[in-house]
Scaffold this motif. Sequence first.
Motif, PDB file in Angstrom:
ATOM      1  N   ALA A 105      11.507   8.958  17.778  1.00 36.81           N
ATOM      2  CA  ALA A 105      11.921   9.899  17.123  1.00 36.81           C
ATOM      3  C   ALA A 105      11.614   9.168  15.585  1.00 36.81           C
ATOM      4  O   ALA A 105      11.262  10.047  14.779  1.00 36.81           O
ATOM      5  CB  ALA A 105      13.592   9.854  17.162  1.00 36.81           C
ATOM      6  N   HIS A 106      11.765   8.094  15.417  1.00 36.57           N
ATOM      7  CA  HIS A 106      11.186   7.586  14.049  1.00 36.57           C
ATOM      8  C   HIS A 106       9.729   7.686  13.911  1.00 36.57           C
ATOM      9  O   HIS A 106       9.288   7.850  12.632  1.00 36.57           O
ATOM     10  CB  HIS A 106      11.586   5.887  13.986  1.00 36.57           C
ATOM     11  CG  HIS A 106      13.085   5.612  13.724  1.00 36.57           C
ATOM     12  ND1 HIS A 106      13.558   6.069  12.619  1.00 36.57           N
ATOM     13  CD2 HIS A 106      13.753   5.087  14.439  1.00 36.57           C
ATOM     14  CE1 HIS A 106      14.967   5.698  12.450  1.00 36.57           C
ATOM     15  NE2 HIS A 106      15.133   4.978  13.595  1.00 36.57           N
ATOM     16  N   SER A 107       9.113   7.513  15.033  1.00 36.29           N
ATOM     17  CA  SER A 107       7.457   7.617  14.942  1.00 36.29           C
ATOM     18  C   SER A 107       7.102   9.145  14.344  1.00 36.29           C
ATOM     19  O   SER A 107       6.295   9.340  13.820  1.00 36.29           O
ATOM     20  CB  SER A 107       6.983   7.318  16.216  1.00 36.29           C
ATOM     21  OG  SER A 107       5.480   7.440  16.427  1.00 36.29           O
ATOM     22  N   LEU A 108       7.833   9.956  15.209  1.00 34.21           N
ATOM     23  CA  LEU A 108       7.773  11.440  14.884  1.00 34.21           C
ATOM     24  C   LEU A 108       7.706  11.972  13.354  1.00 34.21           C
ATOM     25  O   LEU A 108       7.399  12.625  13.031  1.00 34.21           O
ATOM     26  CB  LEU A 108       8.134  12.255  15.936  1.00 34.21           C
ATOM     27  CG  LEU A 108       7.827  12.484  17.436  1.00 34.21           C
ATOM     28  CD1 LEU A 108       8.771  12.880  18.346  1.00 34.21           C
ATOM     29  CD2 LEU A 108       6.346  13.040  17.516  1.00 34.21           C
ATOM     30  N   GLY A 109       9.190  11.043  13.149  1.00 30.78           N
ATOM     31  CA  GLY A 109       9.501  11.429  11.716  1.00 30.78           C
ATOM     32  C   GLY A 109       8.399  11.173  10.558  1.00 30.78           C
ATOM     33  O   GLY A 109       8.230  11.688   9.704  1.00 30.78           O
ATOM     34  N   ARG A 110       7.919   9.996  10.878  1.00 28.85           N
ATOM     35  CA  ARG A 110       6.762   9.426   9.986  1.00 28.85           C
ATOM     36  C   ARG A 110       5.531  10.312  10.082  1.00 28.85           C
ATOM     37  O   ARG A 110       5.004  10.662   8.916  1.00 28.85           O
ATOM     38  CB  ARG A 110       6.632   8.010  10.307  1.00 28.85           C
ATOM     39  CG  ARG A 110       7.349   7.016   9.931  1.00 28.85           C
ATOM     40  CD  ARG A 110       6.891   5.616  10.006  1.00 28.85           C
ATOM     41  NE  ARG A 110       6.627   5.228  11.293  1.00 28.85           N
ATOM     42  CZ  ARG A 110       7.395   4.733  12.001  1.00 28.85           C
ATOM     43  NH1 ARG A 110       8.586   4.414  11.607  1.00 28.85           N
ATOM     44  NH2 ARG A 110       7.099   4.127  13.269  1.00 28.85           N
TER      45      ARG A 110
END
Length: 323
Positions: free
Chosen positions: A196-201
Motif C-alpha cells: 500500500a505504501h508503495s502504491l501510494g508513492r
Amino acid sequence: MLTIYETRSGELKAQSGPPKITEQVIWIDLLNPTPEEEAKVEKALKIDVPTREEQEEIEASSRLYQEDGAYFMTATLLFQPREGEPRTTPVTFILAGQRLVTVRYAEPRAFAIYVARCNRAETELKAGASVLIGLIETIVDRLADFIERIQAEVEGLSHSIFEIKGGTVTRQRRFDIILRAIGREGEISSKVRESAHSLGRLLTFLAHAANERKEDKLLQARIRTAARDVASLTDHATFLSGKIIFLLDATLGMINIQQNDIIKIFSVAAVVFLPPTLLASIYGMNFHHMPELDWMFGYPLAIVLMVLAAVLPYIYFKRKGWL
C-alpha cells in the motif's frame, strides 16, 4: 514472455502470431522477459527497460523517475501464488508516449482480472495511461480483498482467544496453533502495508506525471480517487497490524495465566498433602515407647487426623477463592 495488446474497436486485444509493435499498440507486457524481448522493446520505444536487480532497489529515486521523456514507476505488489503464502514482487510500469510497458517476474492476478474486465465490459482505452490507471484500480481492489481476508482471520483469532461459552471462558485452546496463526497474519499484514505504501508513492508520482503530460481531467480524477483509496487501505492495514499486536500480547498473557494455574494446582496439592505426610511420618517412627501403638483406636485416629489435615486446608483455600 512478450504479450502485446492493441486497441481494436475500442477493445483491448492481444496480438496473435509473432509480436509486432504497431501504431495500435498501447500496452506491452513483459513477463519473465528474455534479453531478446527486452532488446526488441528498447529498440522500438527507445527506452532502457530496468533489470530485475534494478527493480528490487528500494530508494525512491530508483523506483520513480523520468528518463528520455518516459516515466518509470516501480511498485511492490502483493500476490497469491498457486501454492504457499502471499508474497510481494516488484512490478515496473513505464509510460512511453501513448504506450504502457509493464515489466514483471510474477503473475499477480490483477493483470488477468483487468484483461478479462476489458474484454467483457465497455472500457475507454485511449492510450497507455488509461490502461495504467485501470490496472492500478484493479490492483487496489485486490489489495482490499487481501485486507478483508486478514480482517476476517483476525476476528476469528480474537474469538478463539477470548471465546466464552455458557458464561465461562473456554480453556481448551491450543495456544501454539493460535500463535502460529497470529504470526502468519502479522506477516501478511506487513506485506499489505508495504504494498500500500508503495502504491501510494507511485500514485503521487503518477499524478505529477499526468499533470506534466496534460492528461484529460477524468483520468487525473481517477488517479486522485485511487490515491485516496490506497490511503484508506493503508490506514486500515495499520489498524489491523495494531490489533494483531494486541492479540499477540493477549495470547502471551493467556499462556502465562495457564502456566500460573498449573503451578497453583501443584502448590495447593503440596500444601494439602503436607500435614498428612507429617502425621504419617510421626507415626512411622520406630521408637519403642509410643503409647498410641498399643492403643486399640490408635490406627483409626491416625487415619482420621490425616484426612482432616488434608480436607481442612482445601476448604480454607476454596473459601478464600484461591481454587
